[in-house]
Design an enzyme around this catalytic site. Sequence first.
Site, mmCIF file in Angstrom:
data_model
loop_
_atom_site.group_PDB
_atom_site.id
_atom_site.type_symbol
_atom_site.label_atom_id
_atom_site.label_comp_id
_atom_site.label_asym_id
_atom_site.label_seq_id
_atom_site.Cartn_x
_atom_site.Cartn_y
_atom_site.Cartn_z
ATOM 1 C CB SER A 75 -0.934 0.003 1.212
ATOM 2 O OG SER A 75 -1.791 -1.103 1.171
ATOM 3 C CG ASN A 76 3.649 2.742 2.934
ATOM 4 O OD1 ASN A 76 3.792 3.933 3.198
ATOM 5 N ND2 ASN A 76 3.128 1.881 3.789
ATOM 6 C CE LYS A 202 1.344 -4.786 5.831
ATOM 7 N NZ LYS A 202 1.726 -3.791 4.795
#
Length: 356
Positions: A75-76, A202
């Site tokens: 997502s980063n 995760k």
Amino acid sequence: MAVSDTSLPTTPTSSTHSTSETTMGNLPPTRLPNGVYVPMLAFFNSEDEIDIPTTQRHTARLLSAGVTGLVVHGSNGEAVHMSRKERRAVIEAVVDAVRHEVDSLQQPVPIIAGCSAASVKETTELCREACEAGATHALILPPGYYSGLLNKSMIVKYFHDVADQSPVPILVYNFPPAANGVDLDSDTILDIAAHPKVVGVKLTCGNTGKLARLVADTPKVRGGRNDFFVAGGSADFILQGLVVGARGTISGFANLAPRACVRIGELFEEGKLAEARELQHQVARADWLAIRYGFVGVKAAMPYFWGDGEQCATAPRAPFQALHEQNPEGVAEIQRGMASVLEIEREFEQGKALAA
């Protein structure tokens, strides 16, 4: 954070492997080493092209800080802002940077690539392309676009079908905001984890109760094997996860303070709980700013943590703007709120211990 298992095959030595030659392409799944994994930022130059030098520079400094593995296209990593060609180029850049650092590393470096798409077909194609580029694992969200039409059995079958066809082992990525609100409960993840090529999860949902249940119960669905990598997805609960048995963390804040994130795990393993707790408090305060401002805020902090030469690293892709352009006070707030962790990070870099 100490590594208890170094059975991962060697990191690729070239970014031009065919699928049959790529690390883990035709090998059985192996346990991911414990530790801190960094979901890397994506970097773009002034022409809005992939910034390979900055990508590789950042890879090298994360490895020198002692992280265990790297995640690209999380997502980063702004994967949704990239073409497939660009996504492959980023993986290859990271693989090549790892190859250049390999002589100084004590164990192979897992390189996990985000490969999420709405269909089994496209997801497995992304897994194959990531494997060809040198990734060792794939990180996959539930297919949330048509979330209102999905049921549990469809989601479980999606992951199992992908695992059957992927040339690399896969990790489940439970991050409801990025999956149209789909939040996998522990029962569903356990059903997914029964597949031998699903090797971890995760949990960016932040549910430490779910994390504890998965640590306790995944061996029951994996033939007694205690080989499933359960990790929190944020730096603000590294210690909480470790207390109930997490194998590490996959934390975006580690782009900025990798040594602090690693040190929390080391202190826990050394039994220095008071010190670990104090460091976790400091990291959690700073990480709250990274959570609030998202990847744009993490990028804005890059020059603050890594030097003015990283001003090139602050630009996201449109429609987003660099934080200093849209909200200068936000940059100032980040600098104020992260100042104590920056000081701690510099002390660790200089080899100093955290004061009790």
